[in-house]
Design a protein around this motif. Structure first.
Motif, PDB file in Angstrom:
ATOM      1  N   GLY A  67      35.751  29.270  13.106  1.00 16.53           N
ATOM      2  CA  GLY A  67      36.555  30.429  13.461  1.00 16.53           C
ATOM      3  C   GLY A  67      36.347  31.619  12.565  1.00 16.53           C
ATOM      4  N   ASP A  68      35.240  31.652  11.830  1.00 18.22           N
ATOM      5  CA  ASP A  68      35.034  32.703  10.828  1.00 18.22           C
ATOM      6  C   ASP A  68      33.640  33.323  10.896  1.00 18.22           C
ATOM      7  N   ALA A  69      33.033  33.411  12.073  1.00 19.86           N
ATOM      8  CA  ALA A  69      31.683  33.968  12.171  1.00 19.86           C
ATOM      9  C   ALA A  69      31.635  35.404  11.656  1.00 19.86           C
ATOM     10  N   HIS A  70      32.678  36.177  11.941  1.00 18.22           N
ATOM     11  CA  HIS A  70      32.709  37.570  11.505  1.00 18.22           C
ATOM     12  C   HIS A  70      32.832  37.680   9.984  1.00 18.22           C
ATOM     13  N   SER A  71      33.781  36.963   9.411  1.00 10.86           N
ATOM     14  CA  SER A  71      34.000  37.034   7.966  1.00 10.86           C
ATOM     15  C   SER A  71      32.860  36.398   7.185  1.00 10.86           C
ATOM     16  N   ALA A  72      32.336  35.259   7.664  1.00 13.07           N
ATOM     17  CA  ALA A  72      31.235  34.599   6.965  1.00 13.07           C
ATOM     18  C   ALA A  72      30.025  35.516   6.890  1.00 13.07           C
ATOM     19  N   ALA A  73      29.738  36.224   7.990  1.00 11.26           N
ATOM     20  CA  ALA A  73      28.617  37.160   7.998  1.00 11.26           C
ATOM     21  C   ALA A  73      28.853  38.300   7.014  1.00 11.26           C
ATOM     22  N   ALA A  74      30.066  38.827   7.002  1.00 13.15           N
ATOM     23  CA  ALA A  74      30.382  39.958   6.128  1.00 13.15           C
ATOM     24  C   ALA A  74      30.348  39.556   4.656  1.00 13.15           C
ATOM     25  N   LYS A  75      30.925  38.401   4.340  1.00 13.40           N
ATOM     26  CA  LYS A  75      30.957  37.958   2.946  1.00 13.40           C
ATOM     27  C   LYS A  75      29.563  37.561   2.444  1.00 13.40           C
ATOM     28  N   THR A  76      28.712  37.060   3.349  1.00 16.71           N
ATOM     29  CA  THR A  76      27.334  36.760   2.970  1.00 16.71           C
ATOM     30  C   THR A  76      26.597  38.048   2.646  1.00 16.71           C
TER      31      THR A  76
END
Length: 251
Positions: free
Chosen positions: A131-140
């Motif tokens: 449920g975190d594709a958006h945040s995981a991409a941004a934090k990476t």
């Protein structure tokens, strides 16, 4: 993070989209006896970022430390992320970190002085998170920028590091909140508990001090060992879309 900088004696400018919340935070920091200033700024807008830096330096003097902590997140399956939701989460973290960092660097380089930046990343950048594709991409992206900017600005004495944070519940956070409170989550973390926000703040501030003056381009994991949790005794995996309480496993 801001409280930790203030505890170290720094003057602190608090920047946020809501001037009311920024002022509330600045008042708490001022209680420590340091000079503070609250500002309203959308970190996705270059003109607003430049204006905020101008204002902060006009009130507090030249800026030598920067903490990039702006972010947004909410649980949603990848196929359900709207264009607006994707842009909201990724632009705050990616564009905001880039715009604030480059504005900071230009000013420090022009003065011929040294400086330090600390970014707020996340421990799930290596594994993703349901449920975190958006945040995981941004934090990476933040972690990658941390390493690249550290290389670009090393010759100017600007150090750039990041803290990949685990679970640090706070008053307005939904992280780990489920039936039974926070205890079920704590039981799954090797350290036996979630982190305290002041622990995160102290580590973030420490990366900007002479105590770690040789360190740059590093992403430090602070998660109580949660990212190391690999065991044959772990609970059965439940696919995110089959979880009764949402993709994060809680509401």
């Amino acid at each position: 993070m801001a409280m930790a900088f203030a505890q170290g004696g720094a003057s602190v400018a608090v920047m946020g989209r809501s001037i009311e919340k920024a002022r509330e935070g600045a008042a708490k920091i001022a209680a420590l006896g340091v000079q503070t200033h609250a500002m309203s700024c959308d970190v996705r807008q270059p003109d607003q970022v430049k204006a905020a830096f101008d204002e902060a330096e006009r009130v507090l003097g030249p800026i030598s430390l920067l903490a990039n902590n702006a972010g947004a997140n909410f649980p949603v399956l990848a196929e359900d992320i709207s264009d607006n939701a994707w842009n909201a989460v990724t632009r705050i973290a990616i564009d905001g970190t880039f715009l604030c960092s480059t504005e900071f660097a230009r000013r420090v380089i022009a003065r011929g002085e040294a400086g330090a930046i600390v970014n707020n990343s996340a421990q799930y950048i290596w594994t993703g998170f349901p449920g975190d594709a958006h945040s995981a991409a941004a934090k990476t992206a933040q972690a990658t920028m941390t390493r690249k900017m550290a290389r670009d600005w090393l010759q100017f004495g600007i150090r750039v590091n990041a803290v990949a944070a685990g679970f640090f519940p706070h008053d307005t956070s939904t992280a780990g909140v489920r039936e039974g409170g926070i205890e079920p989550l704590q039981n799954m973390i090797p350290a036996g508990r979630t982190g305290f926000t002041w622990e995160f703040g102290w580590l973030a501030a420490l990366t900007c001090t002479p105590l770690l003056g040789e360190m740059t381009g590093q992403v430090i994991v602070q998660d109580g060992g949660e990212s190391l949790r690999r065991s044959l005794m772990m609970p059965d995996y439940v696919p995110p879309r089959e979880r009764a309480e949402g993709p994060w496993g809680w509401r």
